[in-house]
Each structure stands twice: as C-alpha cells, then as structure tokens.
Design an enzyme around this catalytic site. Structure first.
Site, PDB file in Angstrom:
ATOM      1  N   HIS A  11       4.972  13.373  -5.831  1.00  0.00           N
ATOM      2  CA  HIS A  11       4.383  13.538  -7.156  1.00  0.00           C
ATOM      3  C   HIS A  11       5.106  14.700  -7.818  1.00  0.00           C
ATOM      4  O   HIS A  11       4.869  15.862  -7.479  1.00  0.00           O
ATOM      5  CB  HIS A  11       2.885  13.815  -7.041  1.00  0.00           C
ATOM      6  CG  HIS A  11       2.148  13.616  -8.317  1.00  0.00           C
ATOM      7  ND1 HIS A  11       0.901  14.126  -8.557  1.00  0.00           N
ATOM      8  CD2 HIS A  11       2.489  12.949  -9.459  1.00  0.00           C
ATOM      9  CE1 HIS A  11       0.497  13.796  -9.762  1.00  0.00           C
ATOM     10  NE2 HIS A  11       1.445  13.074 -10.330  1.00  0.00           N
ATOM     11  N   HIS A  60      -2.676   3.619  -7.225  1.00  0.00           N
ATOM     12  CA  HIS A  60      -2.042   4.656  -8.038  1.00  0.00           C
ATOM     13  C   HIS A  60      -1.518   5.751  -7.112  1.00  0.00           C
ATOM     14  O   HIS A  60      -2.239   6.208  -6.215  1.00  0.00           O
ATOM     15  CB  HIS A  60      -3.044   5.240  -9.028  1.00  0.00           C
ATOM     16  CG  HIS A  60      -2.534   6.419  -9.800  1.00  0.00           C
ATOM     17  ND1 HIS A  60      -2.974   7.708  -9.575  1.00  0.00           N
ATOM     18  CD2 HIS A  60      -1.608   6.504 -10.800  1.00  0.00           C
ATOM     19  CE1 HIS A  60      -2.353   8.541 -10.398  1.00  0.00           C
ATOM     20  NE2 HIS A  60      -1.522   7.828 -11.144  1.00  0.00           N
TER      21      HIS A  60
END
Length: 611
Positions: A188, A142
């Site tokens: 991110h 992830h």
C-alpha cells in the site's frame, strides 16, 4: 415421547436444561405425510420434500439414499462421541437405522437439522452463466494483500489465499518498484505497510484460484511501475500463470466474455499503458538507426495475440509476429518496449478513474471498460445520475472502493453500489462487521461461485423514449410477503466454553432478523429472550412485507442478553431473500469474520406469498 433432562452445574447453582423436542409444526407435518403412522417411508418423505420444502426434483430412490446417508451420519457421530451415552443433543442419534428406509418422528425432527440437505440456499450453481461479465455481481476484495489496517500492517500472500478459499473472485494488487527499483513489490504505497513480492502473490493466486470456485479470477492492478518494470510484470505473470492467463482476442471489446467461457482462467484488469507513445518513440529510434524495415515488426507487435489454446506455448504468446528479429538482436530499449506491449496485451478489462465531470465518465458509447469510484463518489453520483449509473453497468463494469479514511479496514454498506448495478463492490476482507456480513451473504448465493446474476430490473433499458430504468428511491408497492418462523437453536454448548457468555449461569439468547435492500425494505424484528438455556426454544413468527425482494438480504443474528453490558455475539448469517428455499431449514451460523461454526445452527421455516 420421553423428555430428556440435562443438569449443568455452575459453581453452587444447578440449572436443569430440557433437551429440545419436535415443535408442534414438525409433529403435524410428520403426522400428515406419515399418514398417521409411527414411521415415514422414503415415498412419504418425497411427498414432504415436494409439498413443504418445494423441491420436487427428488425421486423416491433419491429420498431413500438421502435417508440412508443421514442415518449413517448419525451412527458415525455416535461412534465418535465418547460421551454419547451420557450426553445426547439434537443431531446425535441412537444408532437405529430402521433399515435405511424410514424415519421415526425423532429422526425426522433431527433430519430437519441436517443442513447438508435442508440448508436455506441451494449448494449448486444455478444461475445462467453465459451472459457477459457485466451482468453479474462479482465477489471483490480491496487491497487483498493487507493483513490488517491500511497504514501499518504487513503485506502478505496469506490474506489472498484466505480470500480465494472463501470464494472471492477479484483480487487487488498495488504494484510499486522495490527500494532499489529492480523488482516489484506489492504494497500500500506511501504508508508504513511492509511489502510482499509480486512473485509470492501471483504464485498464491495460481495455487488457490479455483479451490472454492471454477469461475474466473480477476486481478485488478493499481500500477505505479516504470516501463521496464511493467515489462518485468508481464514476464513474471506469463511465466507463473501460463495457460491459465487469459489473453483477449482484441485490444478492446464491444462486450465482455461470460463467466462460463472463462472457467479456469485468470484475467487482468488495469489501466493500459500508453502504447501509442511507445510506438512513436520506438519508430523514431528505428528510423534514426537506419532500420526502417523493422517498423512493420514494431507495428505487428501491437496487434492482438493469437487465440490461446493448450497447443500454444508461452513463446507463441509473447511473439505475435512470426518474423520478429531474434531476442539477441534487440537493444535493451526495444526489449522494454516489447515487454510493455506484452503487458498491454494481457489486459482484458481496461480500467480507469473519472476525469472531469462524472456524467461524462458514464458514457455508454464505445468499447466496454471498467470505471472505479470511491464510496463517496458513487453516493454523490447516485443522487443526480442514478439512471446513468445503471445504464453504464449494463455493459460496463463499475468498481466501488472504500474511502481513504477507513484506515482501520472497516467497510461501507455494499448496497450503495449494488442498487445501481455496480459489479465489483470492493470489501476489506480482513475486517469484519455487518457490511462485510452483507457481502458474504450475497455471495453465498449461486453455489458460492463468486458470481451472482443481477436481477432483471437492473438490466431494463429506456425504450421508445420511455424511462424503464430502475430507481432504488422509488416507493414501489409490496410484491411479496416473507414469513420467518424461528423455532429453536442448538450447538452453542459445543462451540463455546461453559463460561463464555455468563460465568455463573447458562446464556440468555435471543434472535434478531433484519432486512437490508432498497430504503423501503428495512424491517427489524427480534424474539424474546430465553433465559438460562443452552438449547433455547422461541417458536416465534415474523411477517415481513418486501417491495424489491430481488435486491434484499436477510440478516439473522444470535445475541446473548446482558443486563449491564453490551449484549454478546452468538453467531450470524446472511443471504439473499430471492435465493431462500421455502420450508423447514437448518440455518448454520457464522462467527464475526464469516467462518462457519461447526455446530451452531437454528431451525427456521420460510414461507412466501406473492402479491
């Protein structure tokens, strides 16, 4: 046998450390298979390996080579140990090779610690690898580019390299326009994380994709790009990966290809761009420009690419139509449209997130796809739609990812996905803790290939109106008894400083054994504490009933008892119960992040009774 004694000084106190000798079970096995003699031959070792270790495939000649390899390794260790004459531990030899054809009792005992042969799991890929991708649990990361927490850590290609080298097969990249909207960052989004370029990440993937496993790498893209940057992403991806990049034979598939057919290939999984809208826009522009004759070329650009082989170059992959107009005649707008079409073409696994009611998203009709659910979403779905989840994952791929509040890169219990057939349970590989240990443990199976075949019970379908779908919440009867005997441990004195555990005395070790699987397979056991000893001997056995062993993991932890503070960590390992080889096993331990210690290992014996 003479007993070895070691004296270790801790300031003004002295502790006598008795070296380990063969336990009674080992002596009994040696006496039985050596037929009462002082040495064990290669033929006798083969009988032991067959009857006790349950590995009947070895011949006498192979056992002789194994003996020679082990004895040679002992001599090499002895030659490299400057202090060998003063200090001899289990696994260090005296240089006696007995001609490479027999073992003494002491050598046989030390051989059982030889984890190159006596590890608890087979080092070979042994599952059927010809089934569709949806039939496998896949080692999945992830936010694979993050070096630390989810809010402010740096993004880098280094965690990607580390993950691939540990056997991770699914790498996640979040794609965003860079600050001036001319290039692509991996970052991110909407956080303080510092970006890394897409180019660096793709090069890192190409260079490390098949170091740990030859089976396919899947890149899942979270795409936040404009259409011109999607075109750029397609160009860069094709340029870097070349023939490694897999192009599906059709836009969407009725069934996924197999890991075996995809060996050495890199796949892309993301939500396809809305090319139908592009077709309409592009066609209207062509009509307006009086170029009706080019509409057929625009349609042909949407057709599947040719099959990719070693004789097809990158230009062929980019140009499905042989009569396409030369690049210099295309306008910038048409080049972008063509680039987005190429971007769509390279997507093997079409992805999406649930829209509307979750049950509708679990439909098994139509082409295969990938669905992503958060850990909260799958927990809610499993409470009401467990059968639908399992039916969906028999043909389609389900990815489960951590909830957004795990900003410290912690992980959830992966079984909440695995019990319902979720193939891609995405873990924060930069974190650590028991949830990550479980994931690392599952994927030690099948030779560390990153692909573990799901058990048949997760592939059962409804037949003739009868529900045969597995229900993880059903209290199934006990189907197997596992006996685990913990004899002893060694190696801590080589991997830890003398004062790491206690400043003034040797450590006080104990072992914990726990089972993790369906809710009714939750056993926990621990040995007694062995005080003040670097070479603890427990010789304790636990009997563990199992209801669904095919979904159970065994977690083994070494802890150092501390009367006044939290017990210290001394190593851990985890692996699937179904993969354990019976017999005496040398079990290496790992640190908190999953890195293998060079010396720390346990001697255990596993026995199974089927009910």
């Amino acid at each position: 046998m003479a007993q070895n004694i070691k004296t270790i000084k801790y300031f003004h106190r002295k502790f006598v450390q008795e070296e380990q000798t063969a336990p009674e079970d080992v002596k009994e096995a040696f006496a039985t298979f050596a037929e009462g003699g002082d040495t064990m031959s290669a033929g006798q070792l083969r009988e032991f390996v067959d009857k006790v270790q349950c590995q009947p495939q070895y011949t006498v000649e192979e056992c002789e080579r194994i003996m020679e390899t082990f004895l040679r390794s002992r001599r090499d260790e002895s030659d490299n140990d400057e202090n060998n004459k003063k200090k001899k531990k289990v696994g260090d030899g005296d240089g006696n090779d007995n001609g490479g054809c027999c073992f003494t009792l002491e050598e046989f005992f030390q051989f059982l610690y030889f984890d190159e042969f006596n590890a608890p799991l087979s080092p070979e890929v042994h599952h059927d690898m010809d089934a569709p991708l949806s039939h496998y649990f896949i080692n999945t990361g992830h936010n694979s580019y993050l070096t630390g927490n989810q809010l402010s850590s740096d993004c880098s290609e280094v965690p990607i390299i580390q993950a691939l080298n540990k056997g991770v097969r699914v790498i996640e990249l979040d794609l965003w326009p860079n600050s001036n909207k001319t290039d692509i960052d991996v970052v991110h989004g909407r956080t303080l994380t510092a970006p890394v370029s897409l180019y660096k990440c793709l090069v890192a993937i190409k260079d490390n994709a098949f170091v740990a496993s030859e089976y396919p790498v899947i890149i899942t893209l979270e795409d936040h790009l404009t259409k011109d940057l999607q075109a750029l992403a397609a160009e860069v991806t094709n340029e870097i990966f070349g023939d490694l990049l897999y192009y599906p034979p059709e836009d969407a598939m009725d069934e996924f290809p197999s890991p075996e057919s995809l060996k050495g290939r890199i796949l892309i999984s993301t939500k396809p761009p809305p090319v139908d809208e592009l077709r309409d826009t592009f066609s209207k522009r062509l009509i307006k420009d009086g170029k009706e004759s080019e509409r057929e070329s625009a349609d042909e650009a949407l057709s599947p690419p040719p099959s990719i082989g070693s004789d097809v170059d990158a230009c062929d992959r980019y140009n499905a139509s042989s009569d396409r107009e030369c690049e210099e005649e295309l306008t910038p707008s048409s080049e972008i449209h063509s680039g987005v079409i190429h971007y769509k073409r390279m997507i093997t696994i079409h992805a999406g997130k649930p829209k509307g009611h979750i049950k509708d998203s679990l439909s098994v009709d139509g082409k295969v796809k990938r669905l992503s659910l958060s850990e909260q979403e799958i927990e809610r779905a499993s409470s009401s739609y467990g059968d639908d989840l399992i039916s969906f994952t028999q043909r389609n791929i389900l990815r489960v990812y951590p909830k957004g509040t795990r900003v410290n890169s912690s992980n959830f219990r992966p079984h909440i996905g695995w019990l319902y057939g979720a193939q891609m349970v995405a873990m924060n590989m930069q974190g650590y803790g028991k949830s990550l240990w479980h994931a690392q443990g599952l994927f030690r199976a099948n030779g560390g290939s990153g692909y573990v075949k799901k058990p048949p019970l997760l592939m059962n379908k409804n037949d003739d109106g009868q529900s045969n779908i597995f229900n993880p919440k059903t209290p199934y009867p006990t189907s197997r008894i596992m006996k685990v005997k913990i004899y002893m441990g060694t190696g801590w004195i080589s991997n830890f400083s003398k004062t790491h555990f206690d400043t003034f005395s040797p450590p006080d070790f104990y072992i914990k054994v726990s089972i993790h699987g369906v809710q009714y397979d939750k056993a926990r056991h621990r040995t007694r504490v062995i005080s003040d000893h670097w070479f603890p001997v427990w010789e304790e056995e636990f009997e563990i009933p199992l209801k669904v062993p095919s979904l159970a993991l065994v977690l083994i932890e070494a802890r150092e008892y501390d009367k006044h503070e939290k017990d210290d960590f001394g190593g851990q390992t985890c692996f699937p119960v179904d993969e354990i080889r019976p017999g005496f096993r040398s079990v290496p331990l790992y640190d908190e992040k999953g890195n293998k210690y060079s010396h720390v290992k346990l001697l255990l014996r596993f026995q199974f009774q089927h009910i």
